[in-house]
Write a protein that holds these residues in place. Structure first.
Motif, PDB file in Angstrom:
ATOM      1  N   MET A   1      10.758   0.457  11.192  1.00 31.96           N
ATOM      2  CA  MET A   1       9.850   0.802  10.098  1.00 31.96           C
ATOM      3  C   MET A   1      10.143  -0.095   8.902  1.00 31.96           C
ATOM      4  O   MET A   1      11.019   0.193   8.090  1.00 31.96           O
ATOM      5  N   CYS A   2       9.388  -1.176   8.787  1.00 31.27           N
ATOM      6  CA  CYS A   2       9.640  -2.128   7.703  1.00 31.27           C
ATOM      7  C   CYS A   2       8.983  -1.728   6.391  1.00 31.27           C
ATOM      8  O   CYS A   2       9.404  -2.200   5.330  1.00 31.27           O
ATOM      9  N   ASP A   3       7.964  -0.881   6.427  1.00 27.41           N
ATOM     10  CA  ASP A   3       7.341  -0.409   5.189  1.00 27.41           C
ATOM     11  C   ASP A   3       8.144   0.768   4.647  1.00 27.41           C
ATOM     12  O   ASP A   3       7.607   1.861   4.430  1.00 27.41           O
ATOM     13  N   SER A   4       9.435   0.549   4.421  1.00 28.73           N
ATOM     14  CA  SER A   4      10.306   1.652   4.000  1.00 28.73           C
ATOM     15  C   SER A   4      11.393   1.142   3.055  1.00 28.73           C
ATOM     16  O   SER A   4      12.555   1.492   3.194  1.00 28.73           O
ATOM     17  N   ASN A   5      10.985   0.322   2.080  1.00 24.34           N
ATOM     18  CA  ASN A   5      11.959  -0.287   1.185  1.00 24.34           C
ATOM     19  C   ASN A   5      12.273   0.575  -0.037  1.00 24.34           C
ATOM     20  O   ASN A   5      13.093   0.192  -0.871  1.00 24.34           O
ATOM     21  N   SER A   6      11.616   1.741  -0.137  1.00 30.41           N
ATOM     22  CA  SER A   6      11.932   2.730  -1.166  1.00 30.41           C
ATOM     23  C   SER A   6      11.647   4.103  -0.580  1.00 30.41           C
ATOM     24  O   SER A   6      10.943   4.237   0.434  1.00 30.41           O
ATOM     25  N   LEU A   7      12.196   5.133  -1.210  1.00 35.70           N
ATOM     26  CA  LEU A   7      11.941   6.491  -0.725  1.00 35.70           C
ATOM     27  C   LEU A   7      10.450   6.800  -0.769  1.00 35.70           C
ATOM     28  O   LEU A   7       9.889   7.345   0.192  1.00 35.70           O
TER      29      LEU A   7
ATOM     30  N   ASP B   1       1.122   5.137   9.007  1.00 34.30           N
ATOM     31  CA  ASP B   1       0.933   3.728   8.662  1.00 34.30           C
ATOM     32  C   ASP B   1       1.850   2.872   9.533  1.00 34.30           C
ATOM     33  O   ASP B   1       3.068   2.884   9.372  1.00 34.30           O
ATOM     34  N   LEU B   2       1.264   2.121  10.440  1.00 36.42           N
ATOM     35  CA  LEU B   2       2.037   1.310  11.391  1.00 36.42           C
ATOM     36  C   LEU B   2       1.776  -0.177  11.215  1.00 36.42           C
ATOM     37  O   LEU B   2       1.940  -0.958  12.147  1.00 36.42           O
TER      38      LEU B   2
END
Length: 346
Positions: free
Chosen positions: A198-204, A223-224
């Protein structure tokens, strides 16, 4: 006197054995009951279970229907209002044959590759833990998915604060949501489309926005668009974007290793990494999910050790998502069992 004493002991031993057996049986029944509840809830959360591939069925539908194609989307799906917008897509609340759906349209051709990647992942990963695909049209870059009125996981506290949902604002509901989250990570790390990160996870906040809250308080990943594959056997690792990442939420291996030497960031020199970045983030997401409810502190206490392992600096020392999930399920079952025993004593 001796005979009377020995007779009493001989009679009391079977009684103790019976009591222990009854206690053991009650624990087994409680465990099976909890397990059945969790799996039946999973079935409710995913109404399309049992449909053929490339078919969908929403909660109020009796039959499975093939994915909608361009002609059906253009003539039968009615756009109602804009409900979300990101870099890649604009999302509209829409209606198809009285069913509320989410209609997503590509925001800019600049992000066409991300849009197509997200669509391909939706197609490949359809199941109880992924938002249900209703249809798509490549001609005008649109896709249709099942609509979940509660919206993203960012809305959790607001939804549970509503009077009609306050009975769900418990450690049980919140821990089940955390179990769903870890279960989704396990699925993505062992998916039919390979090991995905899951790369779209750079913040909470960004991480929470990737998940939708269902009407029966479960999670589906939505969101994938940024879900690259990892395969160490092929030397396939990932970098989540081409810019420098900062902050405590991202895993240590996602930070620029030469930041303390005042070396400017270089994407070419930035090392790649694997799915263990997702494991690092589990404790922070669970901390948010648990909120401030009675029993929450006890949950955190029981999860302390596994969360310490998730936060190991060396990614190789972090547990796989399945090991974390097993601990979560064990804590959930034992706490429910203890609560049931306490009520029985009262």
């Amino acid at each position: 006197m001796g005979r009377s004493s020995s007779s009493t002991i001989s009679h009391s031993v079977p009684v103790v054995v019976v009591c222990l057996a009854a206690l053991l049986l009650s624990n087994v029944l409680i465990y099976l009951y909890l397990d059945s509840i969790y799996h039946s809830d999973e079935q409710l959360a995913s109404s399309h279970v049992g449909c053929l591939p490339q078919h969908f069925k929403m909660v109020t539908m009796k039959n499975c229907t093939p994915w909608l194609q361009c002609s059906q989307i253009n003539t039968e799906v009615r756009k109602l209002k804009l409900i979300g917008q990101g870099a890649v897509k604009k999302v509209y609340l829409a209606e198809w044959r009285t069913q509320k759906v989410a209609l997503s349209k590509l925001s800019s051709l600049e992000y066409l590759e991300d849009f197509l990647h997200g669509l391909s992942m939706l197609q490949a990963l359809q199941g109880s833990q992924v938002v249900q695909l209703v249809g798509f049209c490549l001609d005008d870059h649109t896709l249709v998915t099942e609509h979940h009125p509660h919206g993203s996981l960012l809305n959790l506290d607001g939804v549970l604060a509503q009077e009609q949902h306050q009975q769900h604002n418990t450690w049980q509901t919140r821990l089940r949501l955390a179990m769903d989250y870890v279960s989704i990570l396990h699925y993505l790390h062992n998916s039919p489309a390979g090991r995905r990160v899951m790369c779209d996870s750079n913040s909470l906040e960004k991480t929470l926005s990737q998940f939708l809250l269902t009407n029966d308080f479960h999670l589906v990943v939505n969101d994938l668009d940024a879900l690259p594959e990892v395969d160490p056997s092929r030397g396939l690792l990932v970098k989540c974007g081409h810019r420098e990442l900062t902050g405590d939420f991202v895993a240590p291996e996602q930070l620029w290793p030469l930041r303390n030497k005042a070396e400017p960031f270089s994407d070419d020199l930035m090392p790649e990494y694997d799915e263990k970045t997702d494991i690092w983030k589990i404790p922070d997401v669970t901390w948010f999910l648990m909120g401030r409810v009675p029993g929450g502190d006890l949950v955190h206490f029981h999860l302390f050790q596994i969360h310490e392992e998730c936060k190991k600096e060396d990614p190789k020392l972090r547990p796989p998502a399945l090991d974390v999930l097993k601990v979560y399920k064990s804590v959930y079952s034992s706490m429910v069992r203890d609560n049931a025993g306490f009520r029985d004593m009262l």
